[in-house]
Design an enzyme around this catalytic site. Structure first.
Site, PDB file in Angstrom:
ATOM      1  N   CYS A   1      -1.962   8.523  -3.277  1.00 53.94           N
ATOM      2  CA  CYS A   1      -0.719   8.628  -4.060  1.00 53.94           C
ATOM      3  C   CYS A   1       0.132   9.794  -3.545  1.00 53.94           C
ATOM      4  O   CYS A   1      -0.321  10.942  -3.504  1.00 53.94           O
ATOM      5  CB  CYS A   1      -1.057   8.821  -5.533  1.00 53.94           C
ATOM      6  SG  CYS A   1       0.411   8.930  -6.598  1.00 53.94           S
TER       7      CYS A   1
ATOM      8  N   ARG B   1       3.599  -0.322  -3.524  1.00 50.88           N
ATOM      9  CA  ARG B   1       2.407  -1.077  -3.104  1.00 50.88           C
ATOM     10  C   ARG B   1       1.447  -1.375  -4.245  1.00 50.88           C
ATOM     11  O   ARG B   1       0.377  -1.955  -4.018  1.00 50.88           O
ATOM     12  CB  ARG B   1       1.677  -0.300  -1.997  1.00 50.88           C
ATOM     13  CG  ARG B   1       2.525  -0.064  -0.762  1.00 50.88           C
ATOM     14  CD  ARG B   1       1.941   1.018   0.121  1.00 50.88           C
ATOM     15  NE  ARG B   1       1.938   2.317  -0.552  1.00 50.88           N
ATOM     16  CZ  ARG B   1       1.450   3.437  -0.019  1.00 50.88           C
ATOM     17  NH1 ARG B   1       0.908   3.409   1.177  1.00 50.88           N
ATOM     18  NH2 ARG B   1       1.488   4.569  -0.696  1.00 50.88           N
TER      19      ARG B   1
ATOM     20  N   CYS C   1       1.746   3.819 -11.238  1.00 49.98           N
ATOM     21  CA  CYS C   1       2.601   4.592 -10.334  1.00 49.98           C
ATOM     22  C   CYS C   1       3.776   3.730  -9.878  1.00 49.98           C
ATOM     23  O   CYS C   1       3.666   2.509  -9.763  1.00 49.98           O
ATOM     24  CB  CYS C   1       1.807   5.069  -9.119  1.00 49.98           C
ATOM     25  SG  CYS C   1       2.792   6.131  -8.025  1.00 49.98           S
TER      26      CYS C   1
ATOM     27  N   HIS D   1      -3.647   5.371  -7.977  1.00 54.88           N
ATOM     28  CA  HIS D   1      -4.058   4.767  -6.703  1.00 54.88           C
ATOM     29  C   HIS D   1      -4.363   5.849  -5.685  1.00 54.88           C
ATOM     30  O   HIS D   1      -3.700   6.890  -5.658  1.00 54.88           O
ATOM     31  CB  HIS D   1      -2.980   3.806  -6.175  1.00 54.88           C
ATOM     32  CG  HIS D   1      -1.701   4.485  -5.791  1.00 54.88           C
ATOM     33  ND1 HIS D   1      -1.365   4.752  -4.481  1.00 54.88           N
ATOM     34  CD2 HIS D   1      -0.684   4.977  -6.539  1.00 54.88           C
ATOM     35  CE1 HIS D   1      -0.184   5.359  -4.447  1.00 54.88           C
ATOM     36  NE2 HIS D   1       0.249   5.506  -5.682  1.00 54.88           N
TER      37      HIS D   1
ATOM     38  N   ASP E   1       4.911   3.580  -7.034  1.00 52.68           N
ATOM     39  CA  ASP E   1       4.682   3.187  -5.638  1.00 52.68           C
ATOM     40  C   ASP E   1       4.843   1.670  -5.447  1.00 52.68           C
ATOM     41  O   ASP E   1       4.270   0.878  -6.205  1.00 52.68           O
ATOM     42  CB  ASP E   1       3.256   3.617  -5.238  1.00 52.68           C
ATOM     43  CG  ASP E   1       3.036   3.537  -3.735  1.00 52.68           C
ATOM     44  OD1 ASP E   1       3.131   2.424  -3.173  1.00 52.68           O
ATOM     45  OD2 ASP E   1       2.766   4.588  -3.121  1.00 52.68           O
TER      46      ASP E   1
HETATM   47 CO    CO Z   1       1.547   6.948  -6.370  1.00 56.20          CO
END
Ligand code: CO
Length: 220
Positions: free
Chosen positions: A112, A57, A53, A109, A55
């Site tokens: 998400c 993090r 992803c 994750h 993302d």
């Molecule tokens: Co995500």
């Protein structure tokens, strides 16, 4: 005792601070190995392709304790494997056929944002067309998902199903199936990373051949 840094406060990150950070990175790295960059510039031989992803993090290297040169990375919203996505297919083709990676790992994750958005009925704009693929995953597993009363647990389960379906999507590609049919060692895996513990949850869907695919998806 000094106060712990608030990790949500990113106000110190500026355009200039990133370039300053780069200088620091070079200095720190050369202290450990004066020839580090020369060696890395000579080529790459990563044994793993990571499809994760976007993302901020979930950085592939940090969470697996690996270094530059060790993981080939493709990231998009909600770690999707869409069979008409030229970007993903190009990365996969290069990773499998040129770099000869031995593992492809789809890493989702919990928590998400893409999954949460896809579960809502809200319109977000252009991205709705991307999230539609996640809504399709929901439809495939609606019986189990609808039976989960807790909204957070339902989201987490869809995160897992989304990883499992995208592992399946990888197996459906001619790129992966051709590698298998020529005897190239290649395993496809599905993981879910927990933001709250840092732990990777192996979905245990690792696959090394197309035996589990529905007949219609099997290429000769
Ligand atoms: Co995500």
């Amino acid at each position: 005792m000094c106060a712990k840094k608030d990790i949500h406060d990113t106000s110190h990150i500026t355009y200039e601070s990133l370039l300053e950070g780069n200088k620091q990175f070079i200095e720190d790295t050369l202290k450990i190995d004066p020839h580090y960059f020369e060696k890395l510039a000579n080529g790459q031989n990563p044994p793993v392709l990571w499809i994760g992803c976007a993302d901020s993090r979930v950085p592939a290297n940090q969470i697996t304790n690996t270094a530059p040169g060790e993981i080939f990375v493709h990231r998009n919203i909600a770690n999707m494997v869409i069979h008409s996505d030229m970007n993903m297919l190009s990365v996969l083709d290069y990773a499998v056929n040129v770099l000869k990676v031995r593992h492809v790992i789809v890493t989702g994750h919990y928590g998400c944002g893409g999954i949460i958005a896809a579960m809502s009925n809200h319109q977000y704009g252009l991205i709705d067309n991307w999230l539609r693929h996640i809504k399709d995953v929901y439809r495939l597993h609606a019986d189990e998902l609808d039976a989960i009363e807790d909204a957070g647990k339902r989201t987490d389960r869809l995160v897992e199903f989304n990883v499992i379906e995208n592992v399946y999507n990888l197996c459906k590609t001619s790129i992966v199936q051709n590698a298998w049919s020529t005897g190239q060692p290649l395993s496809v895996h599905g993981w879910v990373y927990s933001l709250s513990t840092g732990k990777i949850n192996d979905m245990k869907v690792s696959t090394t051949d197309n035996a589990n695919l529905a007949d219609v998806f099997k290429f000769k």
